[in-house]
Design an enzyme around this catalytic site. Structure first.
Site, PDB file in Angstrom:
ATOM      1  N   GLY A 141       0.810  -1.220   0.000  1.00 29.21           N
ATOM      2  CA  GLY A 141       0.000   0.000   0.000  1.00 29.21           C
ATOM      3  C   GLY A 141       0.844   1.270   0.000  1.00 29.21           C
ATOM      4  O   GLY A 141       0.391   2.320  -0.475  1.00 29.21           O
ATOM      5  N   ASP A 159      -6.674  -0.001   6.791  1.00 27.24           N
ATOM      6  CA  ASP A 159      -7.103  -1.097   7.677  1.00 27.24           C
ATOM      7  C   ASP A 159      -5.935  -2.068   7.772  1.00 27.24           C
ATOM      8  O   ASP A 159      -5.916  -3.118   7.130  1.00 27.24           O
ATOM      9  CB  ASP A 159      -8.347  -1.747   7.056  1.00 27.24           C
ATOM     10  N   PRO A 166       5.554  -5.036   7.769  1.00 22.08           N
ATOM     11  CA  PRO A 166       5.180  -4.360   6.514  1.00 22.08           C
ATOM     12  C   PRO A 166       4.285  -3.139   6.723  1.00 22.08           C
ATOM     13  O   PRO A 166       4.173  -2.288   5.846  1.00 22.08           O
ATOM     14  CB  PRO A 166       4.439  -5.452   5.720  1.00 22.08           C
TER      15      PRO A 166
END
Ligand code: SAM
Length: 287
Positions: A141, A159, A166
């Site tokens: 992301g 979320d 990570p």
């Protein structure tokens, strides 16, 4: 930790622990990113953990997924383009797609293993995965948001797992600055921000980072979540060109979809920040 017939997660920083009685271990996978485990419990349905930390249980995940979605989407005047970072169990995506105004919802989780395991063990969370508005990607992301075009998204929901491994980069000024760039005017980013009781500084730091990234308003929403440390959890949002404390007053009086936890009255209540936390937030603004 698996102790006999109990799953226990120890929170060393707060000298506490949370346990659920289990009947069976259903699944275990070490992916390139993390260890996913799924258990059957006596009273909470299925339980997913990642690297030994509770992610969700069948019994109470609706609270988290509704509170990560509805306050932000209903506070945004035009929640058309939505990006979910993490959220691999797909529960947040399902709530997002309840909003008719959403035309496109992209979910970017780094680990495809979480989604595949959820499809098998939490199918009730994955019922909207084939909605034509949904797009599932398996990618980091942090890199995704870096490459996303400016002013292209209305709501970003982060979320993620806790700020280790990570997910660490999802809590930084760099990341929130990218979110600011990618959001349209009137856009909102929301991120889970930990327990107001045992890690209030996580919330204070997130307000600071959101402010420093250029957002015009910050708002924390609190809600119960018994499977997370202390049982009391929060999400913190940043508004670009929008006053989040006022946006709640524009939320329609009735919802055109079903919820189990979220309500308009509850939305107002979730924004009532307790005095001890308010004092910490005000104090941090002075420095
Ligand atoms: N509600 C949960 C909690 O707070 O414990 C979070 C659930 S969700 C399963 C968390 C997801 O974040 C995981 O599936 C994980 O793979 C994903 N994740 C962690 N770091 C990420 C990153 N850098 N980019 C995308 N997804 C990430």
């Amino acid at each position: 930790m698996l102790d006999g017939k109990w799953f226990t997660e120890i929170f060393a920083e707060s000298g506490s622990a949370f346990s659920l009685q289990i009947t069976d271990k259903l699944y275990e996978e070490q992916t390139p990113y993390q260890k996913i485990e799924i258990f059957d419990t006596t009273h909470f349905g299925k339980l997913m953990s990642i690297d030994g930390c509770v992610m969700l249980s069948s019994r109470d995940n609706f609270i988290y997924h509704e509170m990560m979605s509805h306050p932000a989407l209903l506070s945004c005047a035009t929640p058309e383009e939505v990006l979910i970072i993490g959220g691999g169990d797909c529960g947040t995506l399902k709530e997002v797609l309840k909003h008719k105004a959403v035309t496109h919802a992209v979910q970017v989780d780094i680990d495809e293993g979480v989604t595949r395991a959820s499809e098998n063990y939490f199918p009730e969370l994955c019922t909207s995965n084939n909605d034509p508005r949904a797009e599932l990607h398996f990618d980091d992301g942090i890199a995704w948001i870096k490459n996303a075009p400016a002013e292209s998204i209305d709501v970003i929901i982060v979320d993620s797992t806790d700020p280790v491994g990570p997910a660490e980069g999802l809590f930084t000024l760099d990341f929130f600055s990218d979110c600011y760039r990618v959001l349209r005017q009137g856009g909102i980013v929301i991120q889970q921000s930990g327990s107001p009781l045992v890690c209030p500084n996580e919330i204070v730091d997130m307000h600071q980072v959101i402010r420093d990234a250029g957002f015009d308003s910050q708002q924390t929403y609190q809600f119960p979540q018994c499977v997370y440390p202390s049982g009391w959890w929060s999400a913190t949002a940043g508004g670009k060109g929008i006053d989040l404390s006022n946006a709640v007053n524009k939320v329609p009086a009735t919802l055109d979809f079903d919820t189990l936890f979220y309500s308009i009255a509850g939305h107002h209540g979730a924004m009532a920040i307790p005095p001890f936390l308010q004092a910490l937030l005000e104090d941090s603004r002075k420095h």
